[in-house]
Design an enzyme around this catalytic site. Structure first.
Site, PDB file in Angstrom:
ATOM      1  N   ASP A  22      79.927  77.747   6.498  1.00 55.39           N
ATOM      2  CA  ASP A  22      78.823  78.497   5.933  1.00 55.39           C
ATOM      3  C   ASP A  22      77.999  79.015   7.113  1.00 55.39           C
ATOM      4  O   ASP A  22      78.171  78.600   8.253  1.00 55.39           O
ATOM      5  CB  ASP A  22      77.989  77.601   4.993  1.00 55.39           C
ATOM      6  CG  ASP A  22      77.137  78.431   4.049  1.00 55.39           C
ATOM      7  OD1 ASP A  22      76.703  77.886   3.028  1.00 55.39           O
ATOM      8  OD2 ASP A  22      76.923  79.623   4.327  1.00 55.39           O
TER       9      ASP A  22
HETATM   10  C1  GLC Z   1      74.594  81.504   2.832  1.00 54.63           C
HETATM   11  C2  GLC Z   1      75.099  80.661   1.692  1.00 54.63           C
HETATM   12  C3  GLC Z   1      76.532  80.905   1.325  1.00 54.63           C
HETATM   13  C4  GLC Z   1      76.860  82.372   1.544  1.00 54.63           C
HETATM   14  C5  GLC Z   1      76.772  82.644   3.030  1.00 54.63           C
HETATM   15  C6  GLC Z   1      77.091  84.108   3.379  1.00 54.63           C
HETATM   16  O1  GLC Z   1      73.851  80.724   3.724  1.00 54.63           O
HETATM   17  O2  GLC Z   1      74.920  79.247   1.802  1.00 54.63           O
HETATM   18  O3  GLC Z   1      76.702  80.506  -0.052  1.00 54.63           O
HETATM   19  O4  GLC Z   1      78.162  82.651   1.062  1.00 54.63           O
HETATM   20  O5  GLC Z   1      75.499  82.309   3.564  1.00 54.63           O
HETATM   21  O6  GLC Z   1      76.093  84.938   2.884  1.00 54.63           O
END
Ligand code: GLC
Length: 721
Positions: A267
């Site tokens: 993430d």
């Molecule tokens: C965010 C979220 C995740 C998302 C990622 C990309 O922090 O936790 O769910 O897919 O970043 O945007």
């Protein structure tokens, strides 16, 4: 490149090119993007070289056929081996046609509509040049203080698993290589992100291994068994180790036990966050630990590109860990057909036809209608009729903020507000609109105008709720009541003595104790998406009969959290026949049960359950047992009912929940119609994780409950032999 040989391609890549392939960057780094060069915030410190950009593996957040094609075109001009980019984005509940938030979708209990919504989201995204979506989010939740409860389908492992499968099938279809209307899906967040202490986002997760296997892992496994192409690591720790650096979670459970062979992506920034977590001294160690755990793609930090090469040399590592990661990425690019056609489904002309089409909006309206949950309807104040004088009051009376978090490309301007929905179907002389208050503030004049409007009407629709920023990522709240300004407005309207129909727009179960008793009707609308106002109108005026059932319990207060239906009995159950007055598991100041339980939702008609039967007293593990029940619509309106099937393992090697959802049927009944509903229960549905983590069933007594909610059931028992 016709039928590219990936092993050969890998052998031609330098170590620098391989490591860059593991890096995902946002659009401002790429030539051809609309925001090229707008390197802001944390991106400024990343020190990305042009060489890394030319060899990056994927792009975060690009969309639009024209933009993705120009980024890809520029990239291929400079990439030595002609390796195309992967475009990945968060399309969680719709691309431009926004569907109800997943917590609302879960309340529809409609798996085919869930699949259809994902299919439509994929179609709009694919024609706009997206290859991978960061969805479904399937984190099990029991704490409405956490803002991301809006993003999941709720508190039950079985139901979350069913919705997880349905969404993966909708996003991916059955042949990603040939079907350019689909995108690869990425199940998230592995694992147990939905259980942060205090409901505070990114906080520590502490739970037993058994609880994790039993409650939190099944929905990820369901996605993997459905063929999901990607898994995203969670920000949180699990048993003291950050998920993104956990060999236990990623190598033992995900790769070995769940047999996941696709891409594992971190993430946002989670690789570098191993440092503040306190398990990596610096970015070099973070890079090493993440790679050792099996993170293939590092999202939006540069630990890999800045340090992996030296880590490999310093620790005398082989390149094999890097090679296996690169190969997984190349395999997905090949599966998506990107080597043959790097632009895949991106098509500017088609984009205008497909995105936000009338057909897609109709599908969003249908799912929204089925996601609405009728929580209260005293004296049948609903459905309304078009002869009544109606005052529509509240900060959500005419508010486009009904798409909810993670509605990235969706536009509030395109959303059908409640005012627009109601106005379309009634004589305007009978409708008065008054805001009454803002989300968080109220003025005397707004309140006075609203009170006057209420006095001049037969019935008040009071549209209340949370701003969409009050839930979603980093949207944690300790106080889950409606904002005080809105409670003040409610009280002023209540003084008029007019019937009040509350419509709620929110991303979490709220503490509704201030309004529950005094509202005549309460309709939970969540964030219903692009067609939300139209769907709510369909239900308010009886064109549609509400059929939604809660998939997450509504507590009386934040003090009661966590409260969920599949809880244990404890050694001092409050409602035991011999329970002591004081010394039982209870509160001095609150009931134990939630205000509204899992599986609860009213209809404009009522459904009578009778004649529950079982095919045998004892279950032969080889044969299973079937159960039937008759459900009758003994009201005046046709409608759908979610018939829920629960079990209880009365005595286990470890304590077992008082109820576990194992099946359900959503049935349609005309007035006076009776249907017999059949459930076939198999021995494998009785298995649970024992103290040694073995998954098996125990002989002995089981109870079966069938009904219209987790608390309104008929029951039978049987013995497993
Ligand atoms: C965010 C979220 C995740 C998302 C990622 C990309 O922090 O936790 O769910 O897919 O970043 O945007």
């Amino acid at each position: 490149m016709q039928d590219v040989n990936l092993t050969e391609l890998l052998s031609k890549m330098t170590l620098d090119e391989k490591i860059a392939q593991l890096t995902q960057l946002a659009t401002p780094f790429f030539k051809g993007s609309k925001d090229q060069g707008e390197i802001t915030g944390p991106m400024k410190e990343m020190g990305i070289t042009q060489k890394v950009i030319e060899n990056a593996g994927s792009v975060l957040g690009a969309s639009g056929a024209q933009q993705t094609k120009s980024i890809q075109e520029e990239h291929l001009k400079n990439n030595r081996l002609g390796i195309p980019l992967l475009f990945m984005s968060d399309i969680v509940h719709g691309y431009e046609t926004i569907f109800p938030i997943p917590l609302a979708m879960g309340c529809s209990w409609d798996l085919s509509l869930a699949e259809k919504s994902a299919e439509i989201a994929a179609k709009e995204a694919a024609v706009s040049g997206v290859h991978v979506t960061f969805a479904p989010m399937v984190d099990l939740v029991r704490d409405p203080r956490w803002g991301r409860v809006m993003e999941t389908t709720g508190e039950d492992p079985y139901l979350n698993g069913e919705f997880s499968k349905a969404q993966v099938k909708g996003f991916q279809g059955s042949n990603l290589t040939k079907d350019f209307n689909r995108v690869a899906a990425c199940v998230k967040h592995f694992a147990a992100y939905g259980a942060p202490e205090g409901g505070r986002d990114y906080n520590t997760v502490n739970m037993s291994e058994r609880e994790m296997y039993e409650q939190y892992l099944p929905a990820y496994k369901a996605a993997i068994d459905a063929g999901v192409e990607m898994v995203m690591s969670a920000f949180n720790t699990v048993d003291g180790i950050p998920a993104t650096g956990s060999k236990y979670l990623m190598r033992k459970i995900l790769r070995k036990e769940m047999e996941f062979e696709g891409i594992l992506i971190s993430d946002w920034g989670a690789v570098k966050e191993l440092i503040p977590h306190g398990v990596a001294e610096d970015e070099a160690e973070a890079a090493f630990k993440a790679l050792e755990a099996g993170i293939d793609i590092e999202m939006m930090t540069t630990c890999y590109v800045d340090h992996l090469k030296e880590q490999i040399e310093m620790r005398n590592l082989t390149e094999s860990l890097v090679d296996e990661a690169v190969l997984r990425i190349l395999k997905l690019k090949k599966k998506l057909g990107l080597f043959e056609n790097p632009y895949r489904g991106a098509d500017e002309r088609l984009e205008n036809e497909v995105v936000m089409s009338a057909e897609h909006r109709a599908a969003s309206r249908e799912l929204a209608t089925k996601s609405l949950v009728l929580l209260k309807n005293e004296k049948n104040v609903l459905p309304l009729n078009h002869h009544q004088k109606i005052s529509l009051i509240g900060p959500f009376a005419d508010n486009g903020d009904i798409l909810g978090a993670w509605s990235w490309k969706g536009s509030r301007e395109d959303a059908v507000t409640l005012k627009e929905g109601i106005s379309q179907g009634m004589d305007h002389s009978l409708l008065t609109i008054a805001k009454g208050s803002n989300i968080q503030s109220i003025s005397e004049e707004d309140a006075a105008e609203a009170v006057q409007a209420a006095k001049n009407s037969d019935v008040v629709i009071l549209a209340l709720g949370e701003d969409s920023e009050m839930s979603g990522e980093a949207g944690s709240r300790t106080n889950i009541k409606l904002p005080q300004a809105q409670l003040d407005l409610f009280a002023k309207i209540k003084e008029t003595g007019k019937p009040i129909v509350v419509v709620l727009f929110n991303g979490r179960p709220l503490d509704l104790t201030d309004i529950h008793d005094q509202a005549d009707a309460i309709l939970e609308a969540w964030y219903p998406g692009t067609e939300g106002g139209a769907a709510i109108t369909d239900v308010l005026f009886g064109k549609e009969n509400p059929s939604g059932k809660l998939t997450m319990s509504f507590p009386y207060s934040a003090g009661q959290i966590p409260v969920y239906y599949n809880h244990f009995n404890t050694g001092r159950p409050k409602d035991a026949p011999d329970a002591q007055e004081r010394y039982a598991s209870q509160y001095l100041d609150s009931p134990n049960k939630p205000l509204y339980p899992f599986g609860f939702g009213l209809s404009y008609t009522n459904f009578l359950y009778k004649n529950i039967q079982q095919s045998a007293e004892n279950m032969d593990p080889e044969e299973g047992i079937s159960f039937t029940i008759e459900v009758t619509n003994n009201g005046k309106m046709a409608g759908e009912e979610v018939v829920q099937f629960y079990i209880q393992d009365v005595t286990g090697e470890v304590v077992r929940p008082l109820k576990e959802l194992k099946d359900f049927r959503k049935i349609f009944l005309n007035p006076g119609e009776t249907k017999e509903v059949l459930f076939n229960l198999r021995e494998e549905q009785l298995r649970y994780y024992h103290s040694d983590l073995s998954l098996k069933s125990d002989k002995g007594k089981f109870n079966v409950f069938i009904g219209s909610s987790s608390e309104d059931v008929l029951s039978l028992s049987f013995q497993l032999l």
